[in-house]
Design an enzyme around this catalytic site. Structure first.
Site, PDB file in Angstrom:
ATOM      1  N   GLY B 142       0.822  -1.205   0.000  1.00 36.11           N
ATOM      2  CA  GLY B 142       0.000   0.000   0.000  1.00 36.11           C
ATOM      3  C   GLY B 142       0.856   1.255   0.000  1.00 36.11           C
ATOM      4  O   GLY B 142       1.030   1.898   1.038  1.00 36.11           O
ATOM      5  N   SER B 144       1.154   3.546  -3.326  1.00 35.48           N
ATOM      6  CA  SER B 144       0.606   4.571  -4.222  1.00 35.48           C
ATOM      7  C   SER B 144      -0.778   5.031  -3.810  1.00 35.48           C
ATOM      8  O   SER B 144      -1.575   4.271  -3.264  1.00 35.48           O
ATOM      9  CB  SER B 144       0.512   4.024  -5.645  1.00 35.48           C
ATOM     10  N   GLU B 258      12.409  -4.394  -4.380  1.00 35.58           N
ATOM     11  CA  GLU B 258      11.425  -4.564  -5.444  1.00 35.58           C
ATOM     12  C   GLU B 258      12.101  -4.439  -6.807  1.00 35.58           C
ATOM     13  O   GLU B 258      11.909  -5.262  -7.680  1.00 35.58           O
ATOM     14  CB  GLU B 258      10.310  -3.517  -5.296  1.00 35.58           C
ATOM     15  N   SER B 389       9.051   4.369 -12.164  1.00 39.81           N
ATOM     16  CA  SER B 389       8.965   4.354 -13.628  1.00 39.81           C
ATOM     17  C   SER B 389      10.351   4.545 -14.250  1.00 39.81           C
ATOM     18  O   SER B 389      11.299   4.952 -13.573  1.00 39.81           O
ATOM     19  CB  SER B 389       8.044   5.478 -14.099  1.00 39.81           C
TER      20      SER B 389
END
Ligand SMILES: Cc1cc2nc3c(=O)[nH]c(=O)nc-3n(C[C@H](O)[C@H](O)[C@H](O)COP(=O)(O)OP(=O)(O)OC[C@H]3O[C@@H](n4cnc5c(N)ncnc54)[C@H](O)[C@@H]3O)c2cc1C
Lengths: 354, 408
Positions: B142, B144, B258, B389
């Site tokens: 949890g 974004s 990640e 990104s």
């Protein structure tokens, strides 16, 4: 933007207003969710507005406004992904205009011009377009062969079929069976089996009739793709101007400004190539080269812009709720239609003699 | 990981010990790996959708969980395997030989576990790590929020101090697997005074009253992620990891785990897949001289395969350098963006090779593999968006690695 005459400007404005008000992307979403091939009412309206007859001579019920005019309409429809058989049906009509006898023209063109009859091209026999070599054959006026991934197939009443010795007209009916091919763009594609189907040759078009039809298919498809490029570009630019991260709008980041400037450059070059292709058909000069150029530039520009459109939206671009993904999916199908860029580049080089 | 390095130092396993270990692994696999699961994959770590666990899968998960070998280098006292790196590699090799796969996975393994090992209290480690090692609990992330994506620190979900518990209110979004998860590791705001120092790392029970999830449909047709709403959710104080205000530091560390997994995962997936030129041979065919019939595409496939190999070499070099330096190598910073970009390029090339057959959505006329390819192509567009990104990776490379600072 090409310099337009008054008639062309009117046509474009009409198409622009109609798609904006009556047929935005939301309308296509409804069609998809209902599992329909296209919105029959919308197609009826297009027929009433005369769009199906733009390249059909007046004596056969069309307006004969020409290819640039048709391209302007198709571009507008591409902006909203309007699902309609307009492109393939206009191509079918052009095949008859180019290669039909007087009887064939009188028989089919008036109904194609109103939209009452839907036509489509059945050329390719495999998943990739590789030119005009096919195995479909005709004996004693009966055509046999299998055509792969025919666009807007299920409602078509008339097929323009490429066989070994030329191009044929086949009406829907005996000897034809369709099986649906559900592709990522959720449009109306099918494989068609012709088994001794009654066929009439389009005998008046000369040896290069199939090539001429294919050139037109490339240019018109490219016009739809141009509209899609423009729509994704505009949507993305708007989004970057609104979305705030790090206490500033995303459009204030130079890295993204340069990306958009690059997309804009590709988009404008694709526009010139597509308009050039449409004008080449109208003038009849160097059509094949212009068609390969138009489709290759539209392919590459749309490939890039549809990909960047998703990326620059971030997470929201990955959702079905947002429109930009629809464009990505339709883009790849049209990129594969009538020649991938690598096929077209090879053809371009061959035409130039190297 | 620190624990594996310690184990390495203590137990400098020589070759003969390693042989004995391999023998132990082989015996374990013969006794416990159900042969019908050969070559299948781990449903728990599937990114797109959680599958159903059958009896054989369950037995295999329990067996591996008991051993702790799903998390081989994690300390034994928390349920891990306590293996050295060498032993872990031997385990992996022996498993590969018989087509066995790791049934323990998901965000608990990839992200949360390593983070807890570093930052959590003893009680928290004992409570939360063993169920991860046994594959009993599914975690989701949890982070974004609608207005906190790339600018994660802008998150607004509030955790109000109510004495013995926090009262959590707010909205998360893009929560992968939120609808199937038991628990969520969350970044929440415990103070509005400072953007970064007001953030805390909190573990929230997804089954608690006031937690609601709404699945979001993706362009690939699946709904693997959710909007997650917290309305007056009571979270016990002992679920705070680290100190109040330490959430940004902890949360960023977790992101590093990640990213390492994301670039590595892409690499593995493509390695298992058929090489592009083999696919092209089938769909396009060869000319008389044995070359792919589409000359231009042939060159682009070769270009891709060469760059892919350069990427694999870089990934290996990054690993070796990191090991030698005892810290993360600088070139690690390019792995996520490079690996995910190549993964996407591969999917696009695949479609180009297959033509319309690479664009099937469902139903007749397509092989299952082709249909899976379409969905994977679409889902794969997310890899350059999530986990930081590509643009954010580029910012990090330019600023932190290359020293190209803002002029202000
Ligand atoms: C499939 C999927 C799964 C996900 N799973 C999870 C999950 O489990 N848990 C979770 O917490 N989150 C998850 N996410 C969310 C993900 O981390 C965010 O989507 C990501 O951080 C980007 O944020 P955003 O979507 O708000 O895009 P934005 O931040 O709005 O970015 C939009 C575009 O702008 C670019 N951009 C932004 N800032 C800059 C800058 N400074 N300079 C240049 N370019 C910039 C971005 O790169 C992007 O291209 C998931 C996302 C996806 C797509």
């Amino acid at each position: 933007m090409a310099v337009l005459n008054e008639e062309q400007e009117m046509l474009r404005d009409m198409a622009r207003e109609w798609t904006r008000n009556e047929h935005p992307v939301g309308a296509w979403r409804k069609v998809r969710d209902a599992g329909q091939p296209f919105d029959a009412d919308a197609w009826g309206e297009m027929g009433e507005m005369g769009w199906a007859g733009i390249i059909i001579p007046e004596e056969h019920g069309g307006t004969d406004f020409g290819w640039l005019s048709l391209g302007l309409v198709i571009e507008e429809l591409g902006k909203s992904l309007a699902a309609s058989p307009l492109v393939p049906s206009a191509l079918a009509a052009s095949a008859i205009v180019l290669g039909g006898s007087d009887e064939q023209k009188a028989e089919y063109l008036p109904r194609l011009a109103t939209g009452e009859l839907i036509g489509t091209l059945a050329f390719d026999e495999g998943p990739r377009h590789t030119g005009l070599k096919v195995s479909t054959s005709v004996h004693d006026g009966r055509l046999t062969g299998t055509k792969a991934f025919v666009h807007e197939a299920s409602r078509a009443g008339l097929f323009i079929v490429l066989a070994q010795d030329g191009v044929y007209l086949v009406e829907k009916g005996k000897g034809i069976s369709l099986s649906k091919r559900a592709m990522v763009d959720m449009r109306d594609h099918a494989e068609i089996d012709f088994n001794d189907a009654p066929a009439q040759k389009l005998a008046a078009g000369g040896d290069d009739l199939a090539q001429k039809i294919l050139d037109r298919a490339r240019v018109l498809t490219a016009a739809e793709m141009l509209g899609m490029c423009q729509a994704v570009f505009d949507t993305t630019l708007d989004y970057l101007k609104q979305r705030v991260q790090f206490n500033q709008v995303l459009s204030s980041f130079q890295a993204l400004q340069h990306r958009m400037a690059d997309l804009f450059t590709e988009l404008e070059m694709a526009r010139s190539a597509v308009e050039g292709g449409l004008q080449a058909i109208d003038s009849g000069f160097a059509v094949s080269e212009a068609a390969a150029l138009a489709k290759a530039r539209a392919n590459d520009a749309l490939h890039l812009i549809s990909r960047e459109g998703v990326q620059l939206h971030g997470g929201i671009g990955m959702t079905d709720e947002y429109d930009v993904g629809f464009f990505l999916k339709r883009a790849r199908v049209l990129e594969a239609a009538w020649g991938s860029s690598s096929h077209l580049r090879d053809r371009y080089a061959a035409m130039k003699g190297y | 990981m620190a624990s594996a390095a310690e184990a390495d130092a203590q137990n400098n396993a020589g070759p003969s010990d390693l042989d004995a270990f391999r023998e132990e692994v082989r015996e374990f696999l013969a006794a416990n790996f159900p042969p019908e699961l050969r070559g299948k994959s781990n449903i728990l770590s599937s990114v797109e959708e959680a599958g159903e666990e059958g009896p054989a899968e369950k037995a295999w998960r329990l067996a591996m969980g008991e051993k702790g070998w799903g998390t081989p280098t994690w300390p034994k006292e928390y349920g891990g395997g306590g293996l050295t790196r060498k032993q872990a590699r031997a385990l992996e090799e022996e498993m590969a030989k018989v087509g066995a796969w790791n049934p323990i996975g998901g965000m608990g393994v990839m992200m949360l576990g390593p983070t807890l090992l570093e930052f959590a209290s003893e009680e928290q480690k004992h409570e939360h790590i063993p169920p991860i090692c046994k594959g009993e609990i599914r975690w989701c992330q949890g982070y974004s929020e609608p207005n906190a994506g790339s600018d994660l620190a802008n998150l607004q979900t509030m955790a109000e101090d109510k004495g013995d518990h926090y009262l959590v209110n707010g909205q998360k979004t893009w929560t992968s697997g939120g609808q199937w998860a038991d628990k969520c590791f969350c970044l929440v705001r415990t103070s509005r005074a400072d953007k970064h120092k007001g953030i805390s790392f909190l573990l929230i029970d997804m089954h608690a009253p006031g937690v609601e999830v709404k699945p979001i449909k993706m362009i690939s047709g699946m709904s693997p992620f959710c909007e997650t709403f917290f309305t007056d959710v009571q979270v016990p104080k002992e679920n705070l990891v680290g100190e109040e205000g330490q959430g940004w530091t902890i949360g960023k560390k977790l992101l590093q785990h990640e990213r390492t997994n994301l670039s590595g995962g892409g690499a593995l997936a493509a390695l298992n897949a058929q090489p592009l030129h083999k696919v092209a041979e089938r769909y396009i065919g060869l000319d008389e001289s044995g070359k792919l019939a589409d000359a231009e595409l042939r060159v682009r496939i070769a270009d891709f395969e060469m760059r892919w190999n350069a990427f694999l070499l870089t990934a290996r070099r990054a690993m070796e350098e990191s090991k030698a330096q005892g810290g993360v190598s600088e070139i690690s910073s390019i792995l996520k963006k490079a690996g995910t970009k190549l993964g996407q390029e591969r999917a696009e090339l695949m479609i180009e090779i297959m033509g319309y057959r690479g664009l099937g959505w469902e139903g007749e006329g397509f092989e299952q593999k082709e249909l899976d390819g379409t969905r994977a192509w679409l889902f794969g567009k997310a890899t350059t968006i999530y986990g930081g990104s590509t643009e954010i990776q580029n910012n990090i490379i330019a600023k932190r690695i290359l020293g190209m600072l803002d002029h202000q």
